[in-house]
Design an enzyme around this catalytic site. Structure first.
Site, PDB file in Angstrom:
ATOM      1  N   ASN A 244       0.801  -1.228   0.000  1.00 15.80           N
ATOM      2  CA  ASN A 244       0.000   0.000   0.000  1.00 15.80           C
ATOM      3  C   ASN A 244       0.832   1.275   0.000  1.00 15.80           C
ATOM      4  O   ASN A 244       0.298   2.357  -0.259  1.00 15.80           O
ATOM      5  CB  ASN A 244      -0.998  -0.006   1.154  1.00 15.80           C
TER       6      ASN A 244
ATOM      7  N   GLU B   9      14.843   1.438  13.255  1.00 17.05           N
ATOM      8  CA  GLU B   9      14.444   2.456  12.272  1.00 17.05           C
ATOM      9  C   GLU B   9      14.489   3.843  12.921  1.00 17.05           C
ATOM     10  O   GLU B   9      14.614   4.861  12.251  1.00 17.05           O
ATOM     11  CB  GLU B   9      13.026   2.137  11.775  1.00 17.05           C
TER      12      GLU B   9
HETATM   13  C1  LIG Z   1       6.955   6.651   8.124  1.00 17.24           C
HETATM   14  C2  LIG Z   1       7.951   6.162   7.151  1.00 17.24           C
HETATM   15  C3  LIG Z   1       9.196   6.925   7.014  1.00 17.24           C
HETATM   16  C4  LIG Z   1       7.670   5.050   6.450  1.00 17.24           C
HETATM   17  C5  LIG Z   1       8.664   4.122   5.980  1.00 17.24           C
HETATM   18  N1  LIG Z   1       8.966   3.173   6.965  1.00 17.24           N
HETATM   19  C6  LIG Z   1       8.114   2.230   7.402  1.00 17.24           C
HETATM   20  N2  LIG Z   1       8.377   1.757   8.638  1.00 17.24           N
HETATM   21  C7  LIG Z   1       7.577   0.821   9.194  1.00 17.24           C
HETATM   22  N3  LIG Z   1       6.505   0.322   8.598  1.00 17.24           N
HETATM   23  C8  LIG Z   1       6.202   0.767   7.356  1.00 17.24           C
HETATM   24  C9  LIG Z   1       6.990   1.729   6.705  1.00 17.24           C
HETATM   25  N4  LIG Z   1       6.446   1.948   5.487  1.00 17.24           N
HETATM   26  C10 LIG Z   1       5.350   1.155   5.408  1.00 17.24           C
HETATM   27  N5  LIG Z   1       5.182   0.454   6.535  1.00 17.24           N
HETATM   28  C11 LIG Z   1       4.113  -0.506   6.869  1.00 17.24           C
HETATM   29  O1  LIG Z   1       3.419  -0.839   5.684  1.00 17.24           O
HETATM   30  C12 LIG Z   1       2.040  -0.506   5.783  1.00 17.24           C
HETATM   31  C13 LIG Z   1       1.493  -0.092   4.446  1.00 17.24           C
HETATM   32  O2  LIG Z   1       1.503  -1.193   3.545  1.00 17.24           O
HETATM   33  P1  LIG Z   1       0.506  -2.450   3.670  1.00 17.24           P
HETATM   34  O3  LIG Z   1      -0.846  -1.941   4.070  1.00 17.24           O
HETATM   35  O4  LIG Z   1       1.086  -3.384   4.683  1.00 17.24           O
HETATM   36  O5  LIG Z   1       0.481  -3.020   2.267  1.00 17.24           O
HETATM   37  C14 LIG Z   1       2.005   0.582   6.844  1.00 17.24           C
HETATM   38  O6  LIG Z   1       0.739   0.677   7.453  1.00 17.24           O
HETATM   39  C15 LIG Z   1       3.104   0.114   7.810  1.00 17.24           C
HETATM   40  O7  LIG Z   1       2.610  -0.874   8.666  1.00 17.24           O
END
Ligand SMILES: CC(C)=CCNc1ncnc2c1ncn2[C@@H]1O[C@H](COP(=O)(O)O)[C@@H](O)[C@H]1O
Ligand SMILES: [Zn+2]
Length: 348
Positions: free
Chosen positions: A22, A205
């Site tokens: 996402n 992180e």
């Molecule tokens: C805030 C920031 C710098 C983002 C990048 N670093 C991240 N750190 C931890 N979890 C993440 C990050 N980017 C995406 N996610 C995870 O991926 C999810 C989105 O993709 P999905 O719904 O799992 O398909 C987010 O809700 C979160 O749980």
């Protein structure tokens, strides 16, 4: 029009190992989602962080909440996953590990099981259409949801590992690093590992996660996401670095994500330099190509221009990433052959 250098980076065969589904949704796909759900009054500016912009971690995680509102049916997930896979393929990615957190949505009847099934369906559909990319799936645990949900997620992942014809290969631990603690998730992660699922964990992180990183490194994970604050120069510790080095745990590095999310001060100070100079296995990745408005070619180009890497060095970096995939040995061999076949074209 692309300059020659941009063409080199796009044609460079690449491996993408750290991509949240996402977070990877492109502007075009976001527009399609917005037109499906005009009543939500969401604008594209709410789901992406543009050039030169930086946000706090909190603001970044707010972006995911907005995207999740736009992606809440099986139909949405199928479209999003299919588009993302095709976009990575068009960017020269030959092997992709997508990760995503299975979500339940009462209003639309989406269940965690149907969520996983739909991602698998998208992967199979792309394969049938002959898209030139090998795609695998890591089922993600959102750390905020605690012990029980983590166990439930691992159980589902184990089931799909056995029934998906090798498409589900592992577990990702992600989510807001300021929420929850790894100690509550350790039993679930241990169980996953024992059953043969590979582990890629977001580690250090943010600063002040030394205890958690030390604990989770004891598993040990098969790969590390970010590892921004592991080394002593930034408040980590030599003993953490020693563990990572001794166990040769590859680190997934996402330059633009860390700069825009404000966990590193600028590209030149990214910890890529630290680990690359150690000769430790590092893999360049996008994290969230949609949210951070980037792609893997651009990340390779940025690493090269920032750290002065030659085309030969960049080639080596993309080739060595093959050794860190969670797919089977046969796939590693196929990829290595593909790289060998493509080499003359890029270095003529
Ligand atoms: C805030 C920031 C710098 C983002 C990048 N670093 C991240 N750190 C931890 N979890 C993440 C990050 N980017 C995406 N996610 C995870 O991926 C999810 C989105 O993709 P999905 O719904 O799992 O398909 C987010 O809700 C979160 O749980
Ligand atoms: Zn991530």
């Amino acid at each position: 029009v692309m300059d020659n250098d941009a063409v080199f980076y796009r044609e460079l065969p690449k491996v993408e190992l750290h991509a949240h589904l996402n977070g990877s949704v492109s502007a075009q796909t976001i527009e399609k989602l917005i037109s499906r759900k005009p009543h939500l009054n969401i604008e594209h500016s709410m789901t992406a962080i543009g050039k030169g912009q930086r946000r706090t971690l909190d603001e970044c995680f707010e972006v995911f909440r907005v995207i999740h509102k736009l992606v809440d049916t099986e139909e949405d997930i199928l479209m999003v996953a299919t588009d993302v896979i095709k976009e990575f393929a068009a960017d020269g990615v030959k092997y992709l590990e997508l990760r995503s957190t299975p979500r339940e949505e009462r209003d639309t009847g989406l269940t965690k099981r149907s969520y996983i099934e739909t991602v698998i369906k998208a992967i199979q559909k792309c394969k049938e259409e002959g898209v030139d990319i090998d795609v695998r799936f890591l089922v993600a645990i959102d750390r905020r949801n605690g012990t029980e949900v983590a166990l439930e997620t691992v159980n589902l992942a184990e089931e799909f590992m056995l029934s998906s014809d090798g498409l589900v290969v592992g577990i990702d631990l992600s989510g807001d690093p300021t929420v929850g603690h790894g100690k509550d998730l350790l039993p679930a992660l241990q169980k996953a590992k024992n059953s043969g699922l590979k582990l890629s964990l977001h580690l250090s992180e943010i600063p002040s996660q030394l205890d958690e990183s030390d604990l989770l490194l004891s598993l040990p994970p098969d790969r590390i996401g970010h590892g921004t604050f592991l080394h002593p120069e930034v408040g980590g510790s030599q003993s953490l670095v020693d563990k990572v080095v001794q166990k040769k745990i590859p680190i997934e590095l996402c330059l633009t994500s860390n700069v825009k999310g404000n966990t590193v001060p600028c590209y030149a100070k990214h910890h890529f330099k630290y680990w690359y100079e150690l000769g430790h296995p590092t893999v360049l990745c996008t994290d969230d190509k949609g949210v951070f408005c980037t792609d893997l070619s651009q990340e390779y180009q940025l690493a090269a221009s920032t750290f002065g890497l030659s085309h030969e060095a960049v080639w080596k970096l993309s080739q060595q990433a093959i050794d860190s995939i969670f797919g089977p040995e046969t796939v590693k061999q196929q990829l290595k052959e593909k790289w060998n076949d493509l080499h003359p074209q890029l270095f003529k």
